[in-house]
Design a protein around this motif. Structure first.
Motif, PDB file in Angstrom:
ATOM      1  N   VAL A   1       0.840  -1.200   0.000  1.00 44.61           N
ATOM      2  CA  VAL A   1       0.000   0.000   0.000  1.00 44.61           C
ATOM      3  C   VAL A   1       0.876   1.252   0.000  1.00 44.61           C
ATOM      4  O   VAL A   1       0.635   2.210  -0.742  1.00 44.61           O
ATOM      5  N   ARG A   2       1.906   1.250   0.823  1.00 44.92           N
ATOM      6  CA  ARG A   2       2.825   2.394   0.871  1.00 44.92           C
ATOM      7  C   ARG A   2       3.472   2.625  -0.489  1.00 44.92           C
ATOM      8  O   ARG A   2       3.627   3.763  -0.934  1.00 44.92           O
ATOM      9  N   ALA A   3       3.891   1.541  -1.143  1.00 45.62           N
ATOM     10  CA  ALA A   3       4.570   1.667  -2.431  1.00 45.62           C
ATOM     11  C   ALA A   3       3.642   2.233  -3.496  1.00 45.62           C
ATOM     12  O   ALA A   3       4.032   3.103  -4.283  1.00 45.62           O
ATOM     13  N   ILE A   4       2.404   1.764  -3.522  1.00 47.86           N
ATOM     14  CA  ILE A   4       1.454   2.240  -4.535  1.00 47.86           C
ATOM     15  C   ILE A   4       1.137   3.719  -4.318  1.00 47.86           C
ATOM     16  O   ILE A   4       1.114   4.515  -5.264  1.00 47.86           O
ATOM     17  N   ILE A   5       0.908   4.092  -3.076  1.00 46.56           N
ATOM     18  CA  ILE A   5       0.617   5.499  -2.793  1.00 46.56           C
ATOM     19  C   ILE A   5       1.847   6.373  -3.037  1.00 46.56           C
ATOM     20  O   ILE A   5       1.730   7.553  -3.405  1.00 46.56           O
ATOM     21  N   GLY A   6       3.026   5.794  -2.920  1.00 45.53           N
ATOM     22  CA  GLY A   6       4.256   6.558  -3.123  1.00 45.53           C
ATOM     23  C   GLY A   6       4.710   6.665  -4.561  1.00 45.53           C
ATOM     24  O   GLY A   6       5.748   7.271  -4.842  1.00 45.53           O
ATOM     25  N   GLN A   7       3.938   6.107  -5.495  1.00 44.65           N
ATOM     26  CA  GLN A   7       4.325   6.156  -6.904  1.00 44.65           C
ATOM     27  C   GLN A   7       4.394   7.605  -7.398  1.00 44.65           C
ATOM     28  O   GLN A   7       3.420   8.351  -7.302  1.00 44.65           O
ATOM     29  N   GLN A   8       5.548   7.989  -7.897  1.00 46.39           N
ATOM     30  CA  GLN A   8       5.753   9.276  -8.577  1.00 46.39           C
ATOM     31  C   GLN A   8       5.417  10.488  -7.697  1.00 46.39           C
ATOM     32  O   GLN A   8       5.069  11.559  -8.216  1.00 46.39           O
ATOM     33  N   VAL A   9       5.488  10.336  -6.389  1.00 45.18           N
ATOM     34  CA  VAL A   9       5.314  11.474  -5.486  1.00 45.18           C
ATOM     35  C   VAL A   9       6.442  11.447  -4.458  1.00 45.18           C
ATOM     36  O   VAL A   9       7.127  10.439  -4.290  1.00 45.18           O
ATOM     37  N   SER A  10       6.627  12.557  -3.765  1.00 47.15           N
ATOM     38  CA  SER A  10       7.676  12.623  -2.753  1.00 47.15           C
ATOM     39  C   SER A  10       7.305  11.795  -1.536  1.00 47.15           C
ATOM     40  O   SER A  10       6.139  11.436  -1.324  1.00 47.15           O
ATOM     41  N   VAL A  11       8.305  11.484  -0.711  1.00 45.45           N
ATOM     42  CA  VAL A  11       8.067  10.746   0.529  1.00 45.45           C
ATOM     43  C   VAL A  11       7.096  11.505   1.424  1.00 45.45           C
ATOM     44  O   VAL A  11       6.177  10.925   2.014  1.00 45.45           O
ATOM     45  N   THR A  12       7.262  12.815   1.501  1.00 37.80           N
ATOM     46  CA  THR A  12       6.390  13.639   2.343  1.00 37.80           C
ATOM     47  C   THR A  12       4.950  13.601   1.854  1.00 37.80           C
ATOM     48  O   THR A  12       4.004  13.466   2.641  1.00 37.80           O
ATOM     49  N   SER A  13       4.749  13.702   0.545  1.00 36.69           N
ATOM     50  CA  SER A  13       3.412  13.671  -0.014  1.00 36.69           C
ATOM     51  C   SER A  13       2.757  12.313   0.214  1.00 36.69           C
ATOM     52  O   SER A  13       1.566  12.228   0.562  1.00 36.69           O
ATOM     53  N   ALA A  14       3.517  11.244   0.033  1.00 34.06           N
ATOM     54  CA  ALA A  14       2.978   9.899   0.255  1.00 34.06           C
ATOM     55  C   ALA A  14       2.579   9.718   1.716  1.00 34.06           C
ATOM     56  O   ALA A  14       1.525   9.133   2.022  1.00 34.06           O
ATOM     57  N   ARG A  15       3.405  10.237   2.603  1.00 28.70           N
ATOM     58  CA  ARG A  15       3.094  10.118   4.027  1.00 28.70           C
ATOM     59  C   ARG A  15       1.802  10.869   4.367  1.00 28.70           C
ATOM     60  O   ARG A  15       0.982  10.388   5.161  1.00 28.70           O
ATOM     61  N   THR A  16       1.602  12.030   3.769  1.00 31.67           N
ATOM     62  CA  THR A  16       0.380  12.805   4.009  1.00 31.67           C
ATOM     63  C   THR A  16      -0.852  12.037   3.555  1.00 31.67           C
ATOM     64  O   THR A  16      -1.868  11.962   4.256  1.00 31.67           O
ATOM     65  N   THR A  17      -0.786  11.428   2.363  1.00 35.46           N
ATOM     66  CA  THR A  17      -1.915  10.665   1.841  1.00 35.46           C
ATOM     67  C   THR A  17      -2.201   9.445   2.705  1.00 35.46           C
ATOM     68  O   THR A  17      -3.363   9.118   3.000  1.00 35.46           O
ATOM     69  N   LEU A  18      -1.142   8.757   3.137  1.00 33.72           N
ATOM     70  CA  LEU A  18      -1.316   7.581   3.982  1.00 33.72           C
ATOM     71  C   LEU A  18      -1.926   7.960   5.327  1.00 33.72           C
ATOM     72  O   LEU A  18      -2.799   7.249   5.848  1.00 33.72           O
ATOM     73  N   THR A  19      -1.481   9.073   5.880  1.00 36.82           N
ATOM     74  CA  THR A  19      -2.024   9.530   7.161  1.00 36.82           C
ATOM     75  C   THR A  19      -3.512   9.834   7.042  1.00 36.82           C
ATOM     76  O   THR A  19      -4.307   9.497   7.919  1.00 36.82           O
ATOM     77  N   ARG A  20      -3.906  10.449   5.922  1.00 33.80           N
ATOM     78  CA  ARG A  20      -5.310  10.750   5.698  1.00 33.80           C
ATOM     79  C   ARG A  20      -6.122   9.460   5.576  1.00 33.80           C
ATOM     80  O   ARG A  20      -7.239   9.363   6.099  1.00 33.80           O
ATOM     81  N   LEU A  21      -5.552   8.459   4.918  1.00 33.44           N
ATOM     82  CA  LEU A  21      -6.228   7.174   4.779  1.00 33.44           C
ATOM     83  C   LEU A  21      -6.426   6.513   6.150  1.00 33.44           C
ATOM     84  O   LEU A  21      -7.507   6.003   6.469  1.00 33.44           O
ATOM     85  N   LEU A  22      -5.383   6.546   6.966  1.00 33.92           N
ATOM     86  CA  LEU A  22      -5.466   5.920   8.287  1.00 33.92           C
ATOM     87  C   LEU A  22      -6.430   6.665   9.194  1.00 33.92           C
ATOM     88  O   LEU A  22      -7.131   6.062  10.007  1.00 33.92           O
ATOM     89  N   THR A  23      -6.461   7.974   9.072  1.00 33.56           N
ATOM     90  CA  THR A  23      -7.369   8.773   9.890  1.00 33.56           C
ATOM     91  C   THR A  23      -8.814   8.489   9.542  1.00 33.56           C
ATOM     92  O   THR A  23      -9.707   8.515  10.405  1.00 33.56           O
ATOM     93  N   SER A  24      -9.066   8.192   8.267  1.00 29.99           N
ATOM     94  CA  SER A  24     -10.428   7.981   7.798  1.00 29.99           C
ATOM     95  C   SER A  24     -10.988   6.611   8.160  1.00 29.99           C
ATOM     96  O   SER A  24     -12.197   6.416   8.153  1.00 29.99           O
ATOM     97  N   ARG A  25     -10.143   5.674   8.440  1.00 31.53           N
ATOM     98  CA  ARG A  25     -10.651   4.328   8.708  1.00 31.53           C
ATOM     99  C   ARG A  25     -11.419   4.301  10.030  1.00 31.53           C
ATOM    100  O   ARG A  25     -11.165   5.087  10.939  1.00 31.53           O
ATOM    101  N   ASN A  26     -12.312   3.390  10.147  1.00 33.52           N
ATOM    102  CA  ASN A  26     -13.107   3.249  11.366  1.00 33.52           C
ATOM    103  C   ASN A  26     -12.314   2.423  12.367  1.00 33.52           C
ATOM    104  O   ASN A  26     -12.123   1.225  12.190  1.00 33.52           O
ATOM    105  N   ASP A  27     -11.828   3.066  13.428  1.00 27.92           N
ATOM    106  CA  ASP A  27     -10.941   2.393  14.381  1.00 27.92           C
ATOM    107  C   ASP A  27     -11.556   1.136  14.988  1.00 27.92           C
ATOM    108  O   ASP A  27     -10.848   0.160  15.261  1.00 27.92           O
ATOM    109  N   HIS A  28     -12.834   1.128  15.229  1.00 22.11           N
ATOM    110  CA  HIS A  28     -13.381  -0.021  15.944  1.00 22.11           C
ATOM    111  C   HIS A  28     -13.366  -1.290  15.112  1.00 22.11           C
ATOM    112  O   HIS A  28     -13.482  -2.394  15.644  1.00 22.11           O
TER     113      HIS A  28
END
Length: 493
Positions: free
Chosen positions: A320-347
């Motif tokens: 998942v990290r690799a796909i989201i990191g395609q052709q973007v910077s490490v910082t940008s990929a981390r931002t997108t991944l963080t948004r994905l994790l924040t959106s998931r339903n924790d329970h």
């Protein structure tokens, strides 16, 4: 490695710790087996036998040396390099597959009959899959005996034994001591506070460039999943039987690990995954020797010996990290991944906060470090949770479906070539993504990302060709350690 007597005996005579885990020294006159670097007096040649595994030594009726603790030696780097059935089997056994699924489950994962698998392991390791898993159970039991206050019956089942009697017999046979004697010998070392908390040392072959590892992980750390703080890497884990959290602190000759596990049956797979994450079973002398032969890399190797390849505790997470990191910077990929994790339903992963128990992991500030969501959980997320282009979201869903239905195996025992082929067949996954996953998720030490922009910039900084095709041809001189060359080029960039 081939069990050449003279070569092995020279390593023992010089107490060369680089060979710890490569083979084991059996001393017939004392009935013990040791790691090559054992500080005891070198045994006479006539009393020495060499074994390819601790299980083989135990099968010959030898017990583990109490002085050098051969069962705690680093794993053989051969299993990182080899992609054949024996190498895959050893990685799966370390991850606890035999304890969870038995030998039939291991054989099914590898696509061979039990008899043929036993024959191959016996020929190369001197022991079959059950004996190899038994040796691992004995080590897990010793760790639990010496580092926790659990009762012996609890330890027996947590270590994977089928009965308390089997546990007692195995510990006596392997360590020539009853479990109660091992605990009494613990002396001043007290069990750490907290249910499910275990502290242990993860050995490695020096040198280890710890700062490079921590820098790499810190730059990519995902809030709520992992963090680097005060020289220690913390992360949440998704394990076969429940949640976990680990704190890893590099030290001189070992990495201190503090594990908090919801289910102690996950100790062996948790340790195996932490070792894999930090590449602790590598042979840095062999790697650096090959790379230093290139004048372009020699100064970097001399300045920073022991660079490792940060790998993964979860193959799907890395994909998942690799796909989201395609052709973007490490910082940008981390931002997108963080948004994905924040959106998931924790329970969906751990349940509501009020249902969490004291056995579940949390960091010292009270915040939960949770494992990365699995493939099933990602498939259940709504489209709005992804926050990325439709094509990339479709690639993630296709990957998740392939993992769930078994089409793609990102586990440590997966067939590397076949997995790469199947990854490339998925929409949106090209050579860069497949190569990145071969290096970090599948543990291939010889993957090279010649088209990667940072790799090309690092090559240019070192005076090497930065055209992908030319650089790829040049990189042949770094075989079979091109993954390590990739890390060094990233650092040069």
């Amino acid at each position: 490695m081939e069990m050449d007597f003279e070569r092995c005996y020279r390593a023992v005579d010089s107490r060369d710790q680089r060979f710890d885990g490569w083979f084991y020294t059996g001393v017939t006159s004392t009935g013990i087996y040791c790691r090559p670097s054992c500080p005891a007096t070198t045994p006479k040649r006539k009393n020495v036998r060499f074994f390819p595994s601790a299980a083989a030594a135990q099968g010959a009726g030898l017990r583990a040396c109490r002085r050098c603790r051969p069962d705690a030696a680093p794993g053989s780097p051969e299993w990182d390099v080899r992609a054949d059935v024996v190498g895959r089997a050893m990685r799966l056994i370390a991850d606890g597959v035999v304890d969870r699924s038995g030998v039939p489950g291991l054989a099914a994962r590898l696509g061979y009959t039990e008899r043929h698998l036993h024959r191959m392991l016996r020929a190369e390791m001197g022991a079959g899959p059950l004996a190899l898993a038994r040796a691992q159970r004995a080590q897990t039991a010793r760790i639990l005996i010496e580092t926790t206050g659990l009762g012996m019956a609890e330890i027996a089942f947590a270590a994977g034994f089928g009965s308390v009697r089997q546990f007692n017999d195995t510990v006596r046979e392997v360590y020539a001591s009853a479990p109660s004697q091992l605990r009494a010998a613990r002396g001043r070392h007290q069990a750490p506070p907290g249910a499910g908390t275990i502290s242990l040392r993860l050995a490695y072959r020096p040198p280890l460039h710890a700062r490079a590892l921590l820098d790499f992980l810190a730059l990519r750390a995902l809030p709520g999943v992992e963090e680097v703080r005060d020289g220690t890497y913390h992360r949440g884990l998704r394990l076969p039987h429940g949640a976990g959290q680990v704190a890893l602190t590099p030290a001189d000759g070992y990495v201190a690990a503090t594990l908090r596990l919801a289910d102690l049956r996950d100790l062996a797979p948790a340790v195996a995954r932490c070792r894999r994450l930090l590449d602790l079973d590598a042979d840095p002398v062999a790697v650096d020797g090959t790379l230093a032969a290139d004048p372009a890399l020699a100064p970097a190797v001399a300045a920073e010996p022991g660079i490792r390849v940060p790998r993964a505790v979860d193959g799907f997470e890395m994909a998942v990290r690799a796909i989201i990191g395609q052709q973007v910077s490490v910082t940008s990929a981390r931002t997108t991944l963080t948004r994905l994790l924040t959106s998931r339903n924790d329970h969906e992963v751990y349940g509501p906060d009020e249902d969490q128990t004291p056995d579940q992991p949390h960091d010292h500030r009270g915040g939960w470090l949770r494992g990365f969501p699995g493939a099933e959980e990602l498939l259940d997320l709504p489209d709005a949770a992804f926050g990325m282009p439709i094509g990339r979201r479709g690639t993630l869903r296709a990957l998740a479906r392939a993992v769930v239905d078994g089409t793609v195996d990102l586990a440590p025992g997966g067939d590397r070539e076949e997995t790469v082929r199947r990854l490339l067949a998925l929409p949106g996954i090209g050579p860069w993504t497949a190569g990145y996953l071969a290096m970090r998720a599948l543990g291939d030490p010889d993957a090279f990302l010649g088209t990667d922009l940072a790799v090309r910039r690092g090559a240019a900084a070192l005076g090497l060709p930065d055209d992908p095709k030319t650089l790829d041809a040049y990189a042949d001189r770094w075989r079979p350690w091109r993954s390590y060359a990739t890390i060094r080029l990233w650092r040069a960039a």
